[in-house]
Design an enzyme around this catalytic site. Structure first.
Site, PDB file in Angstrom:
ATOM      1  N   SER A 164    -107.608   6.346 -37.544  1.00  0.00           N
ATOM      2  CA  SER A 164    -106.526   5.678 -37.242  1.00  0.00           C
ATOM      3  C   SER A 164    -105.949   4.610 -36.343  1.00  0.00           C
ATOM      4  O   SER A 164    -107.432   4.724 -35.119  1.00  0.00           O
ATOM      5  CB  SER A 164    -105.854   6.757 -37.081  1.00  0.00           C
ATOM      6  OG  SER A 164    -104.359   6.231 -36.614  1.00  0.00           O
ATOM      7  N   TYR A 178    -102.162  14.182 -32.090  1.00  0.00           N
ATOM      8  CA  TYR A 178    -103.013  13.415 -33.508  1.00  0.00           C
ATOM      9  C   TYR A 178    -104.075  12.583 -32.635  1.00  0.00           C
ATOM     10  O   TYR A 178    -105.207  12.057 -32.994  1.00  0.00           O
ATOM     11  CB  TYR A 178    -102.154  12.383 -34.065  1.00  0.00           C
ATOM     12  CG  TYR A 178    -102.596  12.118 -35.477  1.00  0.00           C
ATOM     13  CD1 TYR A 178    -102.783  12.280 -36.448  1.00  0.00           C
ATOM     14  CD2 TYR A 178    -102.167  10.631 -35.480  1.00  0.00           C
ATOM     15  CE1 TYR A 178    -103.513  11.857 -37.050  1.00  0.00           C
ATOM     16  CE2 TYR A 178    -102.924  10.022 -36.100  1.00  0.00           C
ATOM     17  CZ  TYR A 178    -103.086  10.362 -37.714  1.00  0.00           C
ATOM     18  OH  TYR A 178    -103.859   9.747 -38.538  1.00  0.00           O
TER      19      TYR A 178
END
Length: 235
Positions: free
Chosen positions: A136, A149
Site C-alpha cells: 500500500s 495499518y
C-alpha cells in the site's frame, strides 16, 4: 507447463481479479481462504482451484492448514508464485486505538504473510518462483489515523526487502507493489471510517493493479521488478 499460484485475498478486490486473470490463462490456483464456505464459493467461480483453509488472523494455525492442504488437496512440490493480496484496515488515532486493532492488523497484514512465506519457501525454491506482496502507499508514508495499518505495511516492506536478499541465491524473486487508493470494498470501508462520501471513479481501478502484478510475474527471468508504485492517474 502450467504454473501454480498461491493467492491470499482472492475473495474480492485486487486479489479476486488477479485470480480470475490467472485462471483464464489456464494456470493452477491454490487459494488461501478463511473457512470452508468461502472455499466453496470461490470453487464455484474459479473452477479447478483448490484451497488452503486458514484464518490469517491466526498465523500460528497456518502450518497445520498448509499440511492439511498438502495431505488432502495434493499441494504441488513446486509453486511458481505466492501472491499476498489479503489485508485489513482499522483507522484511528494512536490515542484511541485499542490493542486489538494493532494486533489484528499486524497479524493479518504482516505476521501471516511472513509465516505463509516461510512455510512455502521450499516449494518456491523448487520452482525458482516469486513472492509478490500487494502492499500500500501506507507502506511508504504514514498519515494521521493510519498508524496501525501503516506500521503493518511498513513491516511488510521490511519483510520483502530482507527476503529479497536472503532468497536471491535460491533463484526466488521478490516483488512489492504499492497501490494508491484503489476502488475496492476495503476502500469503501476506509471512507466509511473516515466519514467521507465514496466515489469509486476517483480511485484506481483494481484491474489496473492486477495488471501491474501480472506484469511483474511475467517479466523474463533475467530481471525482477523489486518495487512498483501505482498511483491514481489524472482525471
Amino acid at each position: 507447463m502450467t504454473a501454480t499460484h498461491v493467492i491470499t485475498g482472492a475473495g474480492s478486490g485486487i486479489g479476486r481479479l488477479i485470480a480470475e486473470r490467472l485462471a483464464a490463462r489456464g494456470d493452477r490456483l491454490v487459494l488461501v481462504v478463511r473457512d470452508e464456505a468461502r472455499a466453496d464459493d470461490l470453487a464455484s467461480v474459479l473452477p479447478g482451484s483448490t484451497s488452503i483453509v486458514a484464518d490469517l488472523a491466526r498465523p500460528d494455525a497456518l502450518a497445520a492448514a498448509v499440511q492439511d492442504a498438502a495431505d488432502v488437496a495434493d499441494l504441488p512440490d513446486a509453486i511458481d508464485t505466492l501472491i499476498h493480496a489479503a489485508g485489513i484496515v482499522d483507522l484511528g488515532h494512536v490515542a484511541d486505538l485499542p490493542v486489538a486493532a494493532w494486533t489484528e492488523q499486524l497479524a493479518v497484514n504482516l505476521v501471516a504473510p511472513a509465516e505463509l512465506t516461510r512455510l512455502l519457501l521450499p516449494r518456491l525454491r523448487a520452482a525458482r518462483g516469486q513472492v509478490v506482496f500487494v502492499n500500500s502507499g501506507a507502506g511508504l508514508t504514514a498519515h494521521p489515523d493510519w498508524a496501525a495499518y501503516a506500521a503493518s505495511k511498513h513491516g511488510l516492506k521490511a519483510l520483502a526487502d530482507a527476503l529479497r536478499g536472503e532468497e536471491a541465491e535460491h533463484g526466488v524473486r521478490v516483488t512489492t507493489v504499492y497501490p494508491g487508493r484503489t476502488a475496492t470494498p476495503m476502500q469503501e470501508k476506509v471512507h466509511a471510517q473516515e466519514g467521507a462520501a465514496y466515489d469509486a471513479d476517483r480511485w484506481i481501478d483494481p484491474a489496473s493493479v492486477a495488471t501491474a502484478v501480472l506484469t511483474a510475474i511475467d517479466l523474463p527471468r533475467d530481471a525482477v521488478i523489486s518495487d512498483l508504485t501505482v498511483r491514481p492517474g489524472p482525471r
